[in-house]
Design a protein around this motif. Structure first.
Motif, PDB file in Angstrom:
ATOM      1  N   TYR A 180     -65.552  26.335  48.470  1.00 51.82           N
ATOM      2  CA  TYR A 180     -64.658  27.399  48.031  1.00 51.82           C
ATOM      3  C   TYR A 180     -65.027  27.828  46.616  1.00 51.82           C
ATOM      4  CZ  TYR A 180     -61.432  26.466  51.890  1.00 51.82           C
ATOM      5  OH  TYR A 180     -60.861  26.324  53.133  1.00 51.82           O
ATOM      6  N   PHE A 185     -53.190  18.238  48.851  1.00 49.04           N
ATOM      7  CA  PHE A 185     -52.524  18.514  50.114  1.00 49.04           C
ATOM      8  C   PHE A 185     -51.072  18.063  50.102  1.00 49.04           C
ATOM      9  CE2 PHE A 185     -51.952  19.071  54.531  1.00 49.04           C
ATOM     10  CZ  PHE A 185     -51.415  17.894  55.077  1.00 49.04           C
ATOM     11  N   TYR A 212     -66.869  17.689  58.613  1.00 48.18           N
ATOM     12  CA  TYR A 212     -66.707  19.119  58.394  1.00 48.18           C
ATOM     13  C   TYR A 212     -66.422  19.355  56.920  1.00 48.18           C
ATOM     14  CZ  TYR A 212     -64.830  23.876  59.038  1.00 48.18           C
ATOM     15  OH  TYR A 212     -64.597  25.222  58.974  1.00 48.18           O
ATOM     16  N   PRO A 215     -56.975  21.464  44.419  1.00 48.52           N
ATOM     17  CA  PRO A 215     -55.713  21.476  45.173  1.00 48.52           C
ATOM     18  C   PRO A 215     -55.445  20.132  45.847  1.00 48.52           C
ATOM     19  CG  PRO A 215     -57.005  23.460  45.617  1.00 48.52           C
ATOM     20  CD  PRO A 215     -57.897  22.520  44.860  1.00 48.52           C
ATOM     21  N   GLY A 255     -56.399  23.079  63.241  1.00 48.49           N
ATOM     22  CA  GLY A 255     -56.511  22.165  62.113  1.00 48.49           C
ATOM     23  C   GLY A 255     -57.921  21.991  61.607  1.00 48.49           C
ATOM     24  N   ASN A 256     -58.891  22.042  62.486  1.00 49.32           N
ATOM     25  CA  ASN A 256     -60.267  21.745  62.092  1.00 49.32           C
ATOM     26  C   ASN A 256     -61.146  22.982  62.151  1.00 49.32           C
ATOM     27  OD1 ASN A 256     -62.155  19.936  61.158  1.00 49.32           O
ATOM     28  ND2 ASN A 256     -62.878  19.425  63.210  1.00 49.32           N
ATOM     29  N   THR A 257     -60.602  24.083  61.682  1.00 48.92           N
ATOM     30  CA  THR A 257     -61.342  25.337  61.640  1.00 48.92           C
ATOM     31  C   THR A 257     -61.283  25.910  60.230  1.00 48.92           C
ATOM     32  OG1 THR A 257     -59.387  26.584  62.346  1.00 48.92           O
ATOM     33  CG2 THR A 257     -60.872  25.821  64.068  1.00 48.92           C
ATOM     34  N   ARG A 317     -70.832  21.743  59.488  1.00 44.24           N
ATOM     35  CA  ARG A 317     -70.398  20.574  60.249  1.00 44.24           C
ATOM     36  C   ARG A 317     -71.524  19.553  60.264  1.00 44.24           C
ATOM     37  NH1 ARG A 317     -65.501  21.558  62.644  1.00 44.24           N
ATOM     38  NH2 ARG A 317     -64.906  23.756  62.693  1.00 44.24           N
ATOM     39  N   LEU A 339     -57.351  19.361  53.804  1.00 39.73           N
ATOM     40  CA  LEU A 339     -58.558  19.550  53.010  1.00 39.73           C
ATOM     41  C   LEU A 339     -58.465  18.629  51.803  1.00 39.73           C
ATOM     42  CD1 LEU A 339     -58.812  23.444  53.057  1.00 39.73           C
ATOM     43  CD2 LEU A 339     -60.354  21.858  54.201  1.00 39.73           C
ATOM     44  N   ARG A 371     -47.863  18.359  61.170  1.00 43.25           N
ATOM     45  CA  ARG A 371     -49.007  17.582  61.649  1.00 43.25           C
ATOM     46  C   ARG A 371     -49.573  16.654  60.577  1.00 43.25           C
ATOM     47  NH1 ARG A 371     -51.342  19.165  66.490  1.00 43.25           N
ATOM     48  NH2 ARG A 371     -49.654  20.028  67.782  1.00 43.25           N
ATOM     49  N   GLY A 372     -49.198  16.897  59.331  1.00 46.79           N
ATOM     50  CA  GLY A 372     -49.692  16.036  58.269  1.00 46.79           C
ATOM     51  C   GLY A 372     -48.854  16.192  57.026  1.00 46.79           C
ATOM     52  N   ARG A 373     -48.793  15.113  56.259  1.00 45.08           N
ATOM     53  CA  ARG A 373     -48.031  15.113  55.016  1.00 45.08           C
ATOM     54  C   ARG A 373     -48.828  14.365  53.972  1.00 45.08           C
ATOM     55  NH1 ARG A 373     -42.218  14.456  53.192  1.00 45.08           N
ATOM     56  NH2 ARG A 373     -41.661  15.482  55.140  1.00 45.08           N
ATOM     57  N   GLN A 379     -49.172  20.047  56.423  1.00 45.54           N
ATOM     58  CA  GLN A 379     -49.771  20.928  57.404  1.00 45.54           C
ATOM     59  C   GLN A 379     -48.806  21.113  58.562  1.00 45.54           C
ATOM     60  OE1 GLN A 379     -52.561  19.945  60.575  1.00 45.54           O
ATOM     61  NE2 GLN A 379     -54.024  21.388  59.699  1.00 45.54           N
ATOM     62  N   TYR A 397     -50.592  23.397  49.498  1.00 42.33           N
ATOM     63  CA  TYR A 397     -51.296  22.609  48.500  1.00 42.33           C
ATOM     64  C   TYR A 397     -50.678  22.873  47.124  1.00 42.33           C
ATOM     65  CZ  TYR A 397     -54.879  21.804  52.004  1.00 42.33           C
ATOM     66  OH  TYR A 397     -55.542  21.415  53.142  1.00 42.33           O
ATOM     67  N   PHE A 427     -60.047  17.945  48.303  1.00 40.42           N
ATOM     68  CA  PHE A 427     -60.858  18.626  47.305  1.00 40.42           C
ATOM     69  C   PHE A 427     -61.328  17.677  46.209  1.00 40.42           C
ATOM     70  CE2 PHE A 427     -60.363  23.210  48.067  1.00 40.42           C
ATOM     71  CZ  PHE A 427     -59.340  23.224  48.996  1.00 40.42           C
ATOM     72  N   ALA A 456     -60.363  27.473  56.924  1.00 47.50           N
ATOM     73  CA  ALA A 456     -59.054  27.649  56.302  1.00 47.50           C
ATOM     74  C   ALA A 456     -59.178  28.662  55.170  1.00 47.50           C
ATOM     75  CB  ALA A 456     -58.543  26.315  55.761  1.00 47.50           C
ATOM     76  N   GLY A 481     -59.231  17.606  59.417  1.00 46.17           N
ATOM     77  CA  GLY A 481     -58.536  18.077  60.607  1.00 46.17           C
ATOM     78  C   GLY A 481     -57.063  18.283  60.322  1.00 46.17           C
ATOM     79  N   THR A 482     -56.534  17.501  59.401  1.00 43.85           N
ATOM     80  CA  THR A 482     -55.150  17.634  58.967  1.00 43.85           C
ATOM     81  C   THR A 482     -55.085  18.235  57.572  1.00 43.85           C
ATOM     82  OG1 THR A 482     -54.499  15.707  60.248  1.00 43.85           O
ATOM     83  CG2 THR A 482     -53.002  16.408  58.510  1.00 43.85           C
ATOM     84  N   ASN A 501     -62.791  18.547  55.317  1.00 47.37           N
ATOM     85  CA  ASN A 501     -61.713  18.892  56.239  1.00 47.37           C
ATOM     86  C   ASN A 501     -61.518  17.735  57.203  1.00 47.37           C
ATOM     87  OD1 ASN A 501     -60.060  19.920  58.293  1.00 47.37           O
ATOM     88  ND2 ASN A 501     -60.797  21.995  57.965  1.00 47.37           N
TER      89      ASN A 501
END
Lengths: 112, 110
Positions: free
Chosen positions: B36, A45, B32, A43, A97-99, B51, B98, A55-57, A48, A35, B100, A101, B95-96, B93
């Motif tokens: 922070y 993104f 989700y 931040p 990815g979905n947990t 969630r 965050l 997995r992501g841009r 990832q 980030y 903000f 961070a 999944g890919t 979130n």
């Protein structure tokens, strides 16, 4: 347990130069994200990576690139630096990815 | 595009008060969310997450509430302390990534 570690903590570069930032995720985490945070903003993104694959841009120019290594550490490269690239660059790691961070302390990049 | 935002850029409270920081999101498919805390010169610190199958989640001195009907979430901090002074972000979130918002600066005076 060590958290997310980033190096260097501070960096000063000249316009047009290239920079490489490094990140080591929390042990057991397989996903690393990057980030950019400019002063006064949240931040944004950039990338990832999960299991060494992108997995992501985010919406950043091709001057920005990254990779993830077999030990799940990661590097962010920025070419042809512009003054506007001055920011705090943050790395976040998660198991997937979905947990949850977790962020490192960041690298403060100043372009002069 | 979809975004996550906060209602107030700053919040000033007295030590011992309860603080409430609000956040609105626009993507009804979001499932989700994470709060922070970011202190000056440091990276964002995970506080609590929730969630979409939950309306409320509690941690140590913090509670997050999620109202999916109006696409709103809030962070409640009980007995606010000077050490709680920081910028607070809610993040969606996907999944890919965050996503903000701009953050709320919480100032706690003793």
């Amino acid at each position: 347990d060590a958290g997310v570690t980033q190096s260097p903590t501070h960096l000063i570069k000249t316009r047009g130069q290239q920079v490489t930032l490094r990140c080591s995720p929390i042990s057991g985490h397989k996903s690393v994200s990057w980030y950019q945070q400019v002063l006064g903003q949240g931040p944004q993104f950039i990338f990832q990576y999960y299991e060494k694959e992108e997995r992501g841009r985010g919406n950043f120019p091709d001057r920005f690139s990254a990779r993830q290594f077999p030990n799940y550490s990661s590097e962010l490269n920025v070419n042809a630096l512009l003054l506007g690239d001055s920011a705090l660059y943050l790395c976040a790691s998660s198991f997937g990815g979905n947990t949850e961070a977790f962020f490192g302390q960041g690298t403060r990049l100043t372009v002069v | 595009g979809e975004s996550v935002g906060l209602h107030l850029p700053t919040l000033s409270v007295q030590e011992g008060d309860n603080s409430i920081i609000n956040c609105a999101y626009s993507n009804s498919a979001s499932d989700y969310f994470i709060w922070y805390k970011q202190e000056s010169g440091k990276g964002p610190q995970f506080i609590i997450d929730i969630r979409s199958n939950m309306d409320k989640r509690q941690g140590q001195r913090v509670t997050v509430l999620l109202n999916k009907t109006v696409k709103h979430l809030s962070l409640q901090i009980a007995a606010t302390q000077p050490g709680d002074s920081a910028v607070y972000f809610c993040a969606e979130n996907s999944g890919t990534a965050l996503i903000f918002g701009k953050g709320t600066t919480l100032s706690v005076s003793s």
